[in-house]
Write an enzyme that holds these catalytic residues in place. Structure first.
Site, PDB file in Angstrom:
ATOM      1  N   LYS A  40      -6.218   3.525   8.805  1.00  0.00           N
ATOM      2  CA  LYS A  40      -5.308   4.556   8.205  1.00  0.00           C
ATOM      3  C   LYS A  40      -5.834   5.947   8.274  1.00  0.00           C
ATOM      4  O   LYS A  40      -4.980   6.832   8.428  1.00  0.00           O
ATOM      5  CB  LYS A  40      -4.876   3.964   6.788  1.00  0.00           C
ATOM      6  CG  LYS A  40      -4.333   2.647   6.640  1.00  0.00           C
ATOM      7  CD  LYS A  40      -3.957   2.221   5.113  1.00  0.00           C
ATOM      8  CE  LYS A  40      -3.152   0.881   4.964  1.00  0.00           C
ATOM      9  NZ  LYS A  40      -2.965   0.641   3.792  1.00  0.00           N
ATOM     10  N   SER A  57       0.689  -1.037  -0.085  1.00  0.00           N
ATOM     11  CA  SER A  57       0.069   0.195  -0.131  1.00  0.00           C
ATOM     12  C   SER A  57       0.857   1.263   0.005  1.00  0.00           C
ATOM     13  O   SER A  57       0.377   2.329  -0.072  1.00  0.00           O
ATOM     14  CB  SER A  57      -0.967   0.013   1.121  1.00  0.00           C
ATOM     15  OG  SER A  57      -0.248  -0.064   2.254  1.00  0.00           O
TER      16      SER A  57
END
Length: 807
Positions: A756, A713
């Site tokens: 996140k 990611s």
């Protein structure tokens, strides 16, 4: 000279005189001196030897008549053994031809029988039968012994006496010692006959001895029989000795056990056996056993009744019966499924976990609808739930709340580390120390057949040579077959179809596929900082205050201090460490309250917090103070929540090589390679001179090098930092990004967006770039985050760079 008397006839082949009804005249004939006419008495079994005495019982009419006839004359009869003892009405052909001449010493009539003391006088041979009714009458000839009187015969006689004495000492019945007194002053023939009468041999062998008139041959035969008998006696004596030793030992143990039981009964430590059996019978009448189980229990009670109290197995049977009666057969909690009440309980006991609560409420709603079904199989629990998530996120407490909302008992069994199948299914009763498995034990503790049963740490089950416990769980956790779960110890089926099984795990990877297929997985994510704050404020603080004996009015703990504890002193997905940290603070407060001995309120300030807990363990990651070249802000997911990840890129003179540092995993290294390759292949489009790329080495570093990092990611973050380094353009400090990059510059979907996003909000980020495919996940983001952070979906690297390099 003797006279032969019989009914008149001249036909010796028909001594009975035929069937004529006319009385015939009596014929008188003279007999030789060694011949006699005497009544014959058949003997079913055995032989009366000459020179011996014995009491015989006669019951057949022909025998009684013969005895009575002899008493009228000389009191002499001939005793002859039958060839076959089962013949009740013998004929002359059924009798041996050699018998014993015996005198009738005394008689005693009793009912239909006659007891007579008979003494053997000698051997006789039947010449012919003179009549057969109403008793046998025969002409017999005396047989005289043939005695050699030589040294061999005398030696045989002496040897026979020794062997007989030896046999007596080895256990031959004591009454036979009377014969020893007769051994002095008797002939060799009388001696051998007396000893022959004591032999334990068959009738045909005794008859053979009776027919032997040669004394020496008779001595040899009796010696052989006596030697074999002595050998048998020797073996029996050895067996008896060994058996006696065991018997003495067992007898001693039995006596001691019996005395111990008596003492225990007097002290009230032991129940009377009859009372115990009576109690079992009463319990059996009241128990709600199925028919098959009732029959099994009744059978075991009967077995126990027939056993000795000193039998070790009786203890095993009693333990099994106690277990059977302690189990909640047919005992169920009245379950009233109320969806609104369940929702209220879940919301009261737990903060957050919206997805988990929704799935549980759906589960309870199905149960509520199933209550109206008529067939028992249609009312069964719909499926088995499996809560998967990091430690401390509330998996076990949710199970307790389900039990509370359904009005059922709650029981929990930890499966972590077990390796033996018997831990699940129980041990068979043949093993010492056998006991039921953990499932049956859990039901016994719950005292209900329909509890909420939590199988904790199902992902940590092991297996070895003793079997695979996870395989034993397949039957118990399958709603289609757990209505007949059979524990090895019980050895009877137990219905688990009404049990609500809930399993917990930290990971799915170690759960076998066959077992995982039977479970409905409910994933738990880590709590956000805001969720931890609400949990601490609404639940943990009250719990910790009570645990440390402090009243709420005795302490002042502001929200900011509580948030500081969460952010600077804990870093976890759940709240266990937070609970321990709060407890540590309150223990310090408790000591302080007692030290000053006043009732004043203790206030926990920032300064006091450092005094209680020391310097902060974790730093809050914030965005950079200014825009920087070669530095981009990424976002990462961890087991304890989200985090901000800074990507640093530096260029050095070289040949276009790449160097990666910061303890990166293989996937993250490959992502960095893909990012650099994209930049090289699109250098002209990005405005980067090809010569600069070829003569520069790229060093990519991710700070906090001691912490392992992995995943794809950070692809667009690395790409942005590399382009910034080559173009010398600063990246905006208030922009964070996450997404996987491809060689064509596409941005792919990632996971953990909720965690996140919360990390980006905590760090002060104002704009977060996310893959366009993650736009659907924005619904999971807390509203408090979405109010202060802008989320911009992107599909390509060009869109990322356009936003990141804006001034």
């Amino acid at each position: 000279m003797m006279t032969e008397i019989f009914p008149g006839t001249n036909d010796p082949q028909n001594p009975s005189g035929g069937n004529s009804t006319t009385e015939q005249p009596t014929v008188l004939r003279p007999l030789p001196a060694n011949q006699l006419v005497l009544p014959v008495v058949p003997i079913r079994e055995g032989v009366l030897f000459p020179s011996t005495e014995s009491v015989l019982t006669f019951g057949r009419p022909l025998s009684i008549t013969a005895i009575q006839e002899s008493m009228k004359t000389q009191k002499l009869v001939v005793l002859v053994s039958q060839r076959h003892p089962n013949v009740n009405d013998p004929s002359p052909a059924d009798l041996y031809t050699v018998g014993t001449l015996a005198s009738v010493e005394r008689t005693l009539a009793a009912d239909d029988q006659v007891n007579a003391l008979m003494r053997g006088l000698g051997r006789v041979q039947i010449v012919r039968y003179l009549k057969t009714s109403p008793n046998f009458l025969a002409q017999v000839i005396k047989l005289e012994d043939v005695s050699h009187k030589d040294d061999e015969q005398r030696a045989l006689a002496i040897h026979l006496q020794k062997e007989f004495r030896k046999a007596v000492h080895m256990g031959k019945p004591v009454e036979f010692l009377n014969f020893m007194k007769l051994m002095s002053g008797v002939t060799d023939g009388e001696l051998v006959d007396q000893i022959a009468s004591t032999l334990s041999i068959k009738t045909k062998d005794k008859q053979a001895l009776l027919e032997l008139v040669d004394v020496k041959e008779r001595l040899r035969t009796v010696v052989d029989h006596l030697a074999r008998e002595a050998k048998v006696l020797e073996i029996e004596k050895d067996v008896v000795h060994k058996t006696q030793e065991k018997f003495d030992k067992h007898m001693r143990e039995n006596i001691l056990r019996e005395r111990l039981r008596t003492i225990q009964k007097e002290l009230g430590e032991l129940d009377d056996e009859e009372e115990v059996l009576g109690e079992y019978q009463q319990k059996l009448k009241k128990a709600k056993f199925p028919v098959e189980v009732r029959d099994k229990v009744a059978k075991e009670i009967r077995r126990l009744k027939q056993m000795s109290v000193n039998n070790p197995e009786s203890g095993y049977v009693r333990t099994w019966l106690d277990t059977m009666f302690e189990l909640p057969w047919g005992v169920k909690n009245d379950t009233k499924v109320d969806l609104s009440e369940a929702e209220k309980v879940l919301n009261t006991n737990h903060y957050g976990l919206k997805d988990v609560k929704d799935r549980i409420l759906e589960y309870i709603a199905v149960m509520q609808l199933k209550q109206n079904q008529k067939k028992p199989e249609d009312k069964r629990v719909p499926t088995i739930l499996c809560f998967v998530g990091p430690p401390g996120v509330g998996k076990t407490s949710i199970g307790k709340s389900i039990a509370q909302s359904l009005g059922r008992q709650f029981t929990k069994v930890s499966l972590g580390g077990i390796r033996d199948e018997a831990e699940i299914r129980g041990h068979r009763r043949t093993y010492v120390g056998a006991m039921p498995g953990r499932i049956i034990t859990g039901l016994k503790q719950a005292k209900s057949s329909n509890p909420v049963f939590m199988l904790d740490e199902i992902d940590k089950i092991g297996n070895d040579f003793r079997g695979d416990p996870s395989a034993a769980l397949l039957e118990a956790l399958d709603p289609e077959q757990n209505h007949g779960f059979e524990d090895h110890y019980l050895d009877v089926p137990y219905d688990l179809s009404d049990v609500i099984f809930i399993t917990t795990a930290n990971t799915l990877e170690t759960i076998p596929a066959a077992l995982r297929d039977r479970l409905e997985i409910i994933q738990y994510t880590g709590y956000t900082q805001e969720e931890k704050f609400q949990i601490a404020k609404k639940h943990l603080l009250k719990k910790v205050l009570a645990a440390n004996g402090i009243a709420a009015k005795q302490i002042k703990l502001d929200d900011e201090i509580l948030k500081t504890i969460i952010e600077r002193y804990t870093k976890e997905a759940g709240v266990r460490h937070l609970e321990r940290t709060l407890s540590k603070v309150l223990r310090k407060v408790a000591r302080q309250l007692l030290s000053v001995k006043t009732n004043r309120v203790a206030t926990v300030t920032a300064k006091k917090l450092i005094e209680f807990l020391g310097a902060p363990e974790y730093d809050v990651t914030l965005t950079e103070a200014k825009d920087s070249v070669g530095l981009a802000t990424g976002l990462a997911w961890t087991a304890v929540g989200g985090d901000v990840l800074f990507i640093e890129v530096a260029l050095t003179p070289g040949k276009g090589a790449i160097q990666l540092t910061g303890k990166l995993g293989d996937v993250m290294k490959e992502s960095a390679q893909a990012a650099l390759t994209y930049v090289k292949s699109h250098a002209e489009q990005l405005g980067i001179p090809t010569e600069k790329i070829d003569k520069s080495d790229v060093h990519i570093h991710v700070p906090e090098g001691a912490v392992p990092k992995d995943g794809p990611s950070a692809g667009i973050t690395m790409t942005t930092a590399i382009v910034s380094a080559f173009t010398n353009r600063p990246v905006r400090r208030d922009v964070a990004m996450t997404g996987e990059v491809t060689l064509r510059g596409r941005v792919l979907r990632i996971g953990g967006l909720k965690e996140k996003s919360i990390a980006a909000h905590r760090a002060g980020t104002k704009l977060v770039l996310i893959p366009a495919d993650n736009h659907r996940d924005l619904a999971e983001i807390p509203d408090s985050v979405k109010k202060e952070v802008t989320f911009k979906p992107v599909k390509t690297v060009d869109q990322v760079l356009k936003v990141a390099f804006q001034s």
